[in-house]
Each structure stands twice: as structure tokens, then as C-alpha cells.
Scaffold this active site. Structure first.
Site, PDB file in Angstrom:
ATOM      1  N   THR B 209       3.972 -12.416   0.160  1.00 57.41           N
ATOM      2  CA  THR B 209       2.802 -11.643  -0.208  1.00 57.41           C
ATOM      3  C   THR B 209       2.134 -12.493  -1.274  1.00 57.41           C
ATOM      4  O   THR B 209       2.801 -13.288  -1.919  1.00 57.41           O
ATOM      5  CB  THR B 209       3.210 -10.306  -0.881  1.00 57.41           C
ATOM      6  N   ARG B 237       3.473  -1.819  12.586  1.00 54.93           N
ATOM      7  CA  ARG B 237       3.970  -1.562  11.232  1.00 54.93           C
ATOM      8  C   ARG B 237       2.946  -1.939  10.146  1.00 54.93           C
ATOM      9  O   ARG B 237       2.374  -3.012  10.168  1.00 54.93           O
ATOM     10  CB  ARG B 237       5.267  -2.344  11.012  1.00 54.93           C
ATOM     11  N   GLY B 239       2.747  -2.263   5.961  1.00 57.84           N
ATOM     12  CA  GLY B 239       3.599  -2.312   4.775  1.00 57.84           C
ATOM     13  C   GLY B 239       2.914  -1.698   3.565  1.00 57.84           C
ATOM     14  O   GLY B 239       1.977  -0.900   3.703  1.00 57.84           O
ATOM     15  N   ASP B 240       3.368  -2.075   2.376  1.00 56.15           N
ATOM     16  CA  ASP B 240       2.820  -1.468   1.161  1.00 56.15           C
ATOM     17  C   ASP B 240       1.547  -2.152   0.664  1.00 56.15           C
ATOM     18  O   ASP B 240       0.805  -1.560  -0.127  1.00 56.15           O
ATOM     19  CB  ASP B 240       3.865  -1.483   0.039  1.00 56.15           C
ATOM     20  N   THR B 260       5.310  -7.114  -4.413  1.00 55.31           N
ATOM     21  CA  THR B 260       5.772  -7.913  -3.274  1.00 55.31           C
ATOM     22  C   THR B 260       7.222  -7.559  -2.992  1.00 55.31           C
ATOM     23  O   THR B 260       8.003  -7.365  -3.918  1.00 55.31           O
ATOM     24  CB  THR B 260       5.630  -9.421  -3.556  1.00 55.31           C
ATOM     25  N   GLY B 261       7.559  -7.462  -1.710  1.00 54.40           N
ATOM     26  CA  GLY B 261       8.939  -7.108  -1.373  1.00 54.40           C
ATOM     27  C   GLY B 261       8.968  -6.394  -0.045  1.00 54.40           C
ATOM     28  O   GLY B 261       8.000  -6.451   0.711  1.00 54.40           O
ATOM     29  N   GLY B 263       8.145  -3.691   1.913  1.00 52.84           N
ATOM     30  CA  GLY B 263       7.109  -2.701   1.629  1.00 52.84           C
ATOM     31  C   GLY B 263       7.545  -1.263   1.741  1.00 52.84           C
ATOM     32  O   GLY B 263       7.061  -0.396   1.009  1.00 52.84           O
TER      33      GLY B 263
END
Lengths: 340, 340
Positions: B209, B237, B239-240, B260-261, B263
């Protein structure tokens, strides 16, 4: 520029600050549920007695089914799904069967569900043929490592878990079709004036959504929201309903919330999480937290409402529109439905 | 019950406190920016000196361009866009040009941007051909009444506002293609075992990210995040990164955050809003708020990191992985880049 914005802000606040309405309760309920069927320009004079009865009956039935399941010990998150399915299956509300049309002539539906016990959640957006988007959101929550899926690929996946599809004719109601035709006509006049159209939405009759928040016998809370979005919405627009923290949020540590209104303002205000965070970090009570979040929403210029419940069975149903389809039922056998 | 919870909390804190890493600063900066390029298993032994230098140079260039613009008086939100564009144009990071492949063989990119001055925000998700998704998010914020658009319809709309498209060959890097091929092979073995694959993601090398948080001379803060998501992601999908309150949040009243990670955990934890809400409602300082949100993320089982800045120029860069591509620059002329 800033000055103008601030002036507008004050005018908006002055105009609407007296308009917040709410029902609340503090009943130390063993279990309880609260529902909404959307907020907006819902006033008695626009209803025939038959039409009003139809809404009341449908909301009442959803509450009755939900409270019966809670009495039997069903979990909050399962009751959220069950109750929202009931509302999605009715043509009266802008969710599931009654979903409005997007500009592309499809019903693009969004939904989410969250379990306050473990913060597990699931969301779907842009699904066009799923009979019960709330069940698809539950499948995303329970059967995938993901929490947010979109569109056709999401549908194809959910079908493997028994989620029912329906073709376009199932979702075509005369109400939503007429709204769509009116919006298309208006849009021709407003062609490419997108900047203005949020006001049109904001002043439109209804912000259809259905939602449910539940406290179960085990002391867990859950929330869910489902919608067909805005009539004539474009460009792959996603509203707040599938956005965890905006349209839906649940945490046993604070409360469960489901929102309805012009989603853009609820995303900007992270309204569902805002109410919860004021309880969690600001030590506010549910009703006070709700009021403060409503004030913030109004400052942003947003219209709509929300329902919320905490683990003690305190609940609130708050809106700054003329009315909100709403109701609650609790372990004491009380069931109430209100429209205006 | 409360006692048990507190005990568990202490155990969790004791267990994980050595694993959380952070850089922080409190510099009373007039203006400053912080960036990240993803967190994960980023350890020195996996880098040649040349490769490490390449990352350092790219991060440094992005910081230099950003701080120069801030010096000239540019707004926080414009600098967020400018800096993230730089990172999106590099093949090194999982965003824009360097985006990883979804299971369907496309790069499905997500991005969001938020202005802490007025809570205006914009998000795009599932776009496949936009060269700079962060600019598309800015267009959504500034040019539409909406805040969240998806897919092809979103692309078609953004093009009208000068957003550049690129064809698939532009986004094809040998790094992302190889990752995709490896993931496809593995997936054959894991066919339909979706439940297990979040762990695979969680243990994979990197959660690519890019993100940026900025304080400008006018005292406004802003945040943005952009990503290609997870390699081999499926079912549409999201994500965050495009979810306001999860991957991105900014409010002058508290802080600006980019995460970041994996999500899914950041959505469940509404991490970006969580940090901000602890400052706003819980009166925590930025660093303390960050630590508490990181503990919550770890309790959920989430891996990753975030960067955050407040209106006084205090900043934090926190992660529970081996490393995070990160850096900051401020009005005192300090520029620092770190990887491990």
C-alpha cells in the site's frame, strides 16, 4: 470562501437544529430489537390509511418474528439477518425486492452486517440479483477471509453458499420504476450537473434503507443495514450502507448502530462509529452520543437518521427528516411501530 | 468480567509490546509530511544494496517533492495527491504501476483521500486502468456529490475530468507477475479453502500500500492511501484502503491517518477512525492513541502498520511487522527514510 462556507453552515444549523426527532428507551431489557425502514419526507398527509396500515403491518411482522427468535435464545447477528430479510422481501422499502433503479437501469444493492461480540463483519456492494443482500453480507462475514465484496464476482461466490438469485423482473416494482423514470427525465435537464444533484437527493422524498440492531439474551449486540441506494445513482456509486463505521457498526463495548440517509454524509462523518466511539472513549451514554453525532451530521449538511442499541437494552431512534419508518420490540412484550 | 478483560489486556500487552515498532516525533513543525510504502516482512538480508538504495531514493524523492510544495504554501490535500502519485508511478510499491494481480488477472486498484479541514473525501475501488487512482479519488471528492465510486463506471466518469488511463501492459511488472503466478500455483492446492487463505495473506511477505499524511502551513491536515490490494484476491474483494475510517481518515480536530496491512482487520477495527476518535473523545495524545489502536488491531489478529500526524506536527509511524517502508520530512529541513 471559508467565510461563505461558515455562513452557510450557520444557516443550515439554524434552519435544521430544531428538527431533530427521536424516540428513546431505557428499559433494562433482557433482549430487544430496533428496526428502521428509511427516513425522509414521511408525513401523514401523503399516506392513505390503507398504505399506512401496510407499512405498519410489515414493520410489526418483522419485529414480531425477531422478538420471537430472541425469546428462543437466537443470537443477535442471526436475528439481524432474519429481520432484514423480512424487510428486503417487502416491496415497500428500498432494499431487496423494493430496491430503486440506478442510472444504468439495474438495481445495485449494498448491505452489511456486524457482530458486536467479536467485531466480525461482512459487506456486499453493487450486487444486482441477490434476493437478500443481508444474507450475502452474512456469508461474506462467515465464509470468507474477506469483509467487503463487490458486484458480479461477489454474487458468483455467494451462490456457492446457497444465496438465492432473482432476475430483474423480481425487483421491478411500479414504485421504483416510476421514481426511476422521473429521475431520468429530470436528469436530462440536469445533464452533467452532478455537483448539484446531491441537493436533489438531499431534498428528495425518502432515503430508503432498512436496518436492524439487536440485543440478545446472551448480552451480545449486532447491527445490519441493506439498501438499493439512491434512485438514478451513477458511476458505480457506493453509499454508506456497506461501509463499516459509516452505515453500520456494532461492538459489545459500546453499541450497535444502523443508519439511513444520504450516505455520503454518513461516510464523511463515520456516523455509526462516531456514536460508538463517543460511548467507548468519551464515556457518553447512548442517547447523548447519538445527539452529538446527529449534530455533527447536521453541520456537514446531512439528512437522515439512525437506530442504536447498547448492551443494557437502551435504544434510540433519531432523525432530522420529517419521518422515519421505525419500531422496536423488547423482552417485556412491548412492540411499537412509528412512521411520522 | 471487567477484571478478566483487564487481565487479558495486560497479558496481550505484555506479549506483544516488544513486537510493535514505531518512530515518532514531536517537533512543533510548521509543516510536515509522513509517507509509507507498505509494511511486512521487510528485512535487510532480503535486499541487495542496490535494491535498498532504489527504495530509499524513491521514498526520498517523494518526500522532497512534497516538502518543497508545502514550503511554497500548497495545501495538505494537494500534497497528499502529489506525493502518492509519485509512489504510484514507481514499480516498487503495490499501488498504481506496481499493483499486484487479482485472481481474474487484472490489477484492481483502490484509493482514498480525505481533507481534515472539512471532512470532504473521495474513494475509488476496483479500477483497473487508472494510472493514478489517488487522483481519481480526488476527482470523486471534488467533482461529484458522491464519495465512493467503483469499477468501470467510475473510470469512465473520472476520464471526463482528465484522469489518465493506461492499458494492462503499463501495470505489468515482473515482480507482480511472478507473485501472481506463485499465488495461482498455490491456490490450485488450496482450491476452495478460502477460510485458510487469510492466514496465507497474513503471513505473506508484504502488504503493499502507499500512503501519505500531511500538515500544511495553513494548519490543515490530510491523508491518502492507494493500493493494488492482495495478490490473487478474489470475488470483487475491497480492502481497507478506500474505506474512510478504516484505511484513511483525516480531521483537523484530531489527526490524519493512513494504514497498510491486511485490510480486513483494519475495517473490523475501523483503525484510522479509532486513532482519531481516541484523540477526539478520549483526549489521548497521538502516540498513545496509536498504541492503543495497534493493541486492538493485534487482538483481532491483524498485521500491518500506519502513519499519522496531528495539527501540531506530531507524527507517528507504527507497525507490528518486521519492517515498513516509511519516511518523513518537515519544515526544519529534516528528511528521513527507513525500511527496517
Amino acid at each position: 470562501m471559508l467565510k461563505v462556507k461558515i455562513s452557510i453552515l450557520f444557516i443550515v444549523i439554524a434552519t435544521i437544529s430544531c428538527a431533530v426527532k427521536k424516540d428513546k428507551g431505557s428499559l433494562n431489557n433482557n433482549y430487544a430489537l430496533v428496526i428502521h425502514g428509511g427516513a425522509g419526507n414521511i408525513v401523514k398527509k401523503n399516506f392513505t390509511q390503507a398504505k399506512e396500515n401496510e407499512y405498519r403491518t410489515t414493520l410489526n411482522e418483522a419485529l414480531s418474528k425477531g422478538i420471537e427468535k430472541l425469546k428462543q435464545g437466537e443470537s443477535a447477528v442471526k436475528v439481524v439477518e432474519l429481520v432484514i430479510k423480512q424487510l428486503e422481501n417487502s416491496p415497500l422499502f428500498n432494499a431487496g425486492k423494493g430496491s430503486v433503479y440506478s442510472n444504468n437501469g439495474k438495481q445495485m444493492m449494498d448491505a452489511s452486517i456486524m457482530d458486536g461480540k467479536d467485531l466480525s463483519c461482512g459487506s456486499v456492494a453493487g450486487v444486482t440479483n441477490i434476493k437478500n443482500p443481508i444474507s450475502a453480507a452474512r456469508v461474506v462475514k462467515d465464509e470468507t477471509p474477506h469483509v467487503f465484496l463487490y458486484g458480479e464476482e461477489c454474487q458468483d461466490f455467494c451462490v456457492k453458499y446457497g444465496i438465492e438469485l432473482e432476475d430483474a423482473s423480481y425487483f421491478k416494482t411500479s414504485r421504483s420504476w416510476k421514481q426511476y423514470q422521473r429521475a431520468l427525465k429530470k436528469d436530462n435537464l440536469l445533464l452533467d450537473h452532478d455537483q448539484g444533484s446531491i441537493n436533489e437527493y438531499n431534498e428528495s422524498k425518502k432515503y430508503g434503507t432498512v436496518g436492524c440492531v439487536v440485543l440478545d439474551k446472551q448480552g451480545n449486540i449486532a447491527a445490519g443495514t441493506s439498501t438499493g441506494g439512491l434512485t438514478n445513482k451513477k458511476h458505480g456509486r457506493i453509499g454508506d450502507s456497506p461501509v463499516i463505521g459509516a452505515g453500520t457498526y456494532a461492538d459489545n463495548a459500546s453499541c450497535a448502530v444502523s443508519c439511513t440517509g444520504v450516505g455520503e454524509f454518513f461516510i464523511r462523518g463515520t456516523v455509526a462509529r462516531d456514536i460508538s466511539a463517543q460511548m467507548e472513549f468519551g464515556k457518553k451514554k447512548l442517547d447523548e452520543a447519538g445527539k452529538l453525532s446527529m449534530e455533527k451530521l447536521e453541520k456537514l449538511g446531512g439528512k437522515g437518521g439512525f437506530i442504536a442499541i447498547d448492551k443494557n437494552g437502551n435504544y434510540t431512534m433519531m432523525y432530522n427528516t420529517k419521518g422515519m419508518y421505525r419500531g422496536y420490540a423488547n423482552s417485556k412484550g412491548e412492540i411499537t411501530v412509528s412512521l411520522f
